[in-house]
Design a protein around this motif. Structure first.
Motif, PDB file in Angstrom:
ATOM      1  N   PRO A  69       0.812  -1.221   0.000  1.00 49.04           N
ATOM      2  CA  PRO A  69       0.000   0.000   0.000  1.00 49.04           C
ATOM      3  C   PRO A  69       0.844   1.270   0.000  1.00 49.04           C
ATOM      4  CG  PRO A  69       0.023  -0.969   2.191  1.00 49.04           C
ATOM      5  CD  PRO A  69       0.715  -1.950   1.280  1.00 49.04           C
ATOM      6  N   TYR A  70       0.301   2.275  -0.647  1.00 51.28           N
ATOM      7  CA  TYR A  70       0.951   3.587  -0.721  1.00 51.28           C
ATOM      8  C   TYR A  70       0.374   4.438   0.405  1.00 51.28           C
ATOM      9  CZ  TYR A  70       2.273   8.129  -2.681  1.00 51.28           C
ATOM     10  OH  TYR A  70       2.786   9.386  -2.865  1.00 51.28           O
ATOM     11  N   GLN A  71       0.983   4.340   1.591  1.00 50.96           N
ATOM     12  CA  GLN A  71       0.447   5.060   2.741  1.00 50.96           C
ATOM     13  C   GLN A  71       1.491   5.146   3.841  1.00 50.96           C
ATOM     14  OE1 GLN A  71      -2.803   2.379   3.631  1.00 50.96           O
ATOM     15  NE2 GLN A  71      -1.607   1.289   5.173  1.00 50.96           N
ATOM     16  N   ILE A  72       1.271   6.083   4.759  1.00 46.43           N
ATOM     17  CA  ILE A  72       2.081   6.156   5.971  1.00 46.43           C
ATOM     18  C   ILE A  72       1.524   5.125   6.939  1.00 46.43           C
ATOM     19  CG2 ILE A  72       2.793   7.604   7.911  1.00 46.43           C
ATOM     20  CD1 ILE A  72       2.431  10.006   6.047  1.00 46.43           C
ATOM     21  N   PRO A  73       2.372   4.266   7.524  1.00 42.65           N
ATOM     22  CA  PRO A  73       1.857   3.240   8.426  1.00 42.65           C
ATOM     23  C   PRO A  73       1.273   3.835   9.701  1.00 42.65           C
ATOM     24  CG  PRO A  73       4.246   3.295   8.488  1.00 42.65           C
ATOM     25  CD  PRO A  73       3.829   4.205   7.379  1.00 42.65           C
ATOM     26  N   GLY A  74       0.465   3.040  10.400  1.00 44.78           N
ATOM     27  CA  GLY A  74      -0.096   3.480  11.671  1.00 44.78           C
ATOM     28  C   GLY A  74       0.987   3.648  12.725  1.00 44.78           C
ATOM     29  N   ARG A  75       0.655   4.327  13.787  1.00 42.87           N
ATOM     30  CA  ARG A  75       1.641   4.628  14.831  1.00 42.87           C
ATOM     31  C   ARG A  75       2.239   3.364  15.441  1.00 42.87           C
ATOM     32  NH1 ARG A  75       2.434   9.689  16.081  1.00 42.87           N
ATOM     33  NH2 ARG A  75       0.912  11.270  15.482  1.00 42.87           N
ATOM     34  N   ASP A  76       1.464   2.288  15.484  1.00 40.74           N
ATOM     35  CA  ASP A  76       2.002   1.063  16.058  1.00 40.74           C
ATOM     36  C   ASP A  76       3.064   0.429  15.166  1.00 40.74           C
ATOM     37  OD1 ASP A  76       0.024   0.615  14.158  1.00 40.74           O
ATOM     38  OD2 ASP A  76      -0.541  -1.324  14.990  1.00 40.74           O
ATOM     39  N   GLU A  77       3.043   0.743  13.875  1.00 40.05           N
ATOM     40  CA  GLU A  77       4.025   0.199  12.931  1.00 40.05           C
ATOM     41  C   GLU A  77       5.219   1.122  12.710  1.00 40.05           C
ATOM     42  OE1 GLU A  77       2.060  -1.811   9.349  1.00 40.05           O
ATOM     43  OE2 GLU A  77       0.566  -0.331   9.972  1.00 40.05           O
ATOM     44  N   LEU A  78       5.051   2.391  13.036  1.00 42.00           N
ATOM     45  CA  LEU A  78       6.073   3.377  12.674  1.00 42.00           C
ATOM     46  C   LEU A  78       7.456   3.092  13.262  1.00 42.00           C
ATOM     47  CD1 LEU A  78       4.259   6.820  12.617  1.00 42.00           C
ATOM     48  CD2 LEU A  78       5.649   5.829  10.803  1.00 42.00           C
ATOM     49  N   PRO A  79       7.592   2.788  14.551  1.00 39.14           N
ATOM     50  CA  PRO A  79       8.942   2.599  15.093  1.00 39.14           C
ATOM     51  C   PRO A  79       9.756   1.552  14.355  1.00 39.14           C
ATOM     52  CG  PRO A  79       7.356   2.798  16.871  1.00 39.14           C
ATOM     53  CD  PRO A  79       6.563   2.692  15.601  1.00 39.14           C
ATOM     54  N   ALA A  80       9.118   0.435  13.984  1.00 35.87           N
ATOM     55  CA  ALA A  80       9.838  -0.630  13.282  1.00 35.87           C
ATOM     56  C   ALA A  80      10.278  -0.202  11.890  1.00 35.87           C
ATOM     57  CB  ALA A  80       8.956  -1.878  13.196  1.00 35.87           C
ATOM     58  N   ARG A  81       9.570   0.748  11.304  1.00 36.17           N
ATOM     59  CA  ARG A  81       9.879   1.206   9.948  1.00 36.17           C
ATOM     60  C   ARG A  81      10.821   2.411   9.941  1.00 36.17           C
ATOM     61  NH1 ARG A  81       5.228   0.098   6.742  1.00 36.17           N
ATOM     62  NH2 ARG A  81       6.193   1.259   5.054  1.00 36.17           N
ATOM     63  N   LEU A  82      11.076   2.958  11.120  1.00 35.42           N
ATOM     64  CA  LEU A  82      11.730   4.252  11.193  1.00 35.42           C
ATOM     65  C   LEU A  82      13.208   4.212  10.824  1.00 35.42           C
ATOM     66  CD1 LEU A  82      11.307   7.225  11.912  1.00 35.42           C
ATOM     67  CD2 LEU A  82      11.850   6.652  14.290  1.00 35.42           C
ATOM     68  N   GLU A  83      13.921   3.164  11.252  1.00 40.04           N
ATOM     69  CA  GLU A  83      15.373   3.134  11.065  1.00 40.04           C
ATOM     70  C   GLU A  83      15.764   3.276   9.598  1.00 40.04           C
ATOM     71  OE1 GLU A  83      19.221   0.211  11.910  1.00 40.04           O
ATOM     72  OE2 GLU A  83      17.263  -0.304  12.736  1.00 40.04           O
TER      73      GLU A  83
END
Length: 411
Positions: free
Chosen positions: A169-183
């Motif tokens: 999907p073309y979207q910003i992930p939810g807050r619960d997913e963000l930390p894992a995607r941040l690095e």
């Protein structure tokens, strides 16, 4: 200024933003790229006659979208009518499909998270983002990775296919997913900044547009996720960016850090960056970007090069190496050791790094070795190391700087 030059300038500054929005509307990298080219082709045909629109970006997005719709209609004889109608209806809807929790209205940021999806390999995530979000060439990305351009091109093709086939999907992930995607996202943004702060090749030392875009994206990300490493990366980039005006001479030649006119440094960037560093350290949850930003803050605190606290910088590099033990950080620490303990101590560390083989193709390692030999009066060794650095350097200002240093050696 000829209107074609104006359009070329808009392409340089806005094409990746238009491209990101077209991906949202069209749902496909290749279709969006084709639509982007068609939109600018239409601009070259219509703007000289009708004038440049007040808002070029929406015009280009609209033109690209309609060109894509025309292409689908032309191919309709090969596709079921209902499928064509559904596809066109989706493309024609320009309203962003944002979840309520998402408050960052930026297609490029959404595209970064798409390119950095965890189903893609880390190197592919970064390569794809640099290529598709920022428009870097395969060669520029390969230089950042110290990897052959053909290898990078294959990674990008495979990553785009993965996104298409897995319907990522073309979207910003939810807050619960963000930390894992941040690095990975932070790493990508920093690579974009570095390409802008010190271009990997070409006739100019920097690419201001890329640096500013990286800073802008990080500000957006900080709004979304006010984590210590996000504020630390913003601090690091601001502190580096503060030196931009002093990093090159009037004729575009490189000016090294110890020779820069520090009155040209941007005081506002330094103040904001230093405050962000302090804020990140106060959380007790800082990481590698905070340590790098702290090193830059120590440089910024010194009113003159001679008053730099090199002992503190070496200590910060020691801490950074424990978190991120990479050869490039070891090289930077070796240079700091040379400034603190003397060139002989630094040279021993650089020689050891180069003997290990990992930095043999990294021009800055050979340039550092050459400079330390020069400071120690080792003329033959310095000349050979400068030659190796020149053979690997593709940026003209760096080449001129190395040539000047080489020419300045005694016979």
């Amino acid at each position: 200024m000829p209107i074609s030059d104006t359009i070329e300038g808009i392409y340089r500054s806005e094409s990746r933003r238009v491209f990101a929005t077209l991906i949202r509307l069209l749902g496909d990298f290749d279709t969006a790229e084709e639509a982007l080219q068609e939109a600018f082709k239409a601009a070259l045909e219509q703007w000289p006659r009708d004038g440049i629109p007040d808002k070029p970006v929406p015009w280009l997005v609209s033109a690209g979208r309609f060109k894509a719709i025309d292409g689908i209609r032309r191919a309709a004889r090969f596709t079921a009518y209902d499928e064509v109608a559904e596809t066109i209806a989706a493309i024609a809807d320009e309203t962003p499909a944002l979840d309520e929790r998402e408050h960052v209205e930026d297609d490029r940021l959404r595209l970064i998270f798409t390119c950095c999806h965890p189903s893609l390999a880390p190197d592919a995530q970064i390569a794809l983002t640099l290529r598709e979000v920022c428009g870097l060439t395969t060669e520029e990305i390969a230089h950042a990775f110290l990897t052959p351009a053909t290898t990078l091109a294959q990674r990008i093709v495979r990553a785009k296919a993965k996104i298409r086939d897995a319907r990522i999907p073309y979207q910003i992930p939810g807050r619960d997913e963000l930390p894992a995607r941040l690095e990975t996202v932070l790493r990508v943004i920093y690579l974009v900044f570095n390409e802008g702060y010190s271009a990997s090749s070409g006739t100019t030392l920097t690419r201001h547009d890329l640096s500013q875009e990286a800073i802008r994206l990080t500000r957006l990300l900080l709004e979304l996720l006010p984590e210590p490493e996000v504020m630390s990366l913003l601090a690091l980039m601001l502190l580096h960016e503060s030196r931009r005006a002093a990093r090159s001479s009037a004729n575009g030649d490189l000016v090294p850090l110890d020779e820069q006119d520090r009155t040209l440094w941007n005081a506002e960037h330094i103040a904001e960056g230093s405050a962000l560093v302090a804020r990140a350290f106060s959380t007790g949850r800082f990481g590698s970007y905070a340590l790098q930003a702290a090193i830059s803050a120590v440089h910024a605190e010194a009113r003159h090069a001679d008053s730099t606290d090199w002992e503190q910088i070496v200590g910060l590099y020691d801490a950074l190496l424990r978190l991120e033990p990479t050869p490039v950080i070891e090289l930077n620490r070796a240079v700091a050791v040379a400034m603190h303990q003397g060139p002989a101590a630094g040279l021993a560390l650089v020689d050891k790094l180069l003997a290990g083989g990992q930095l043999q193709n990294y021009h800055l390692a050979h340039a550092a070795q050459a400079d330390l030999h020069r400071r120690l009066g080792h003329v033959a060794e310095a000349r050979a190391a400068y030659g190796r650095a020149l053979a690997l350097t593709r940026q003209e200002p760096e080449r001129r700087f190395l040539h000047r240093r080489l020419a300045g050696l005694p016979d």
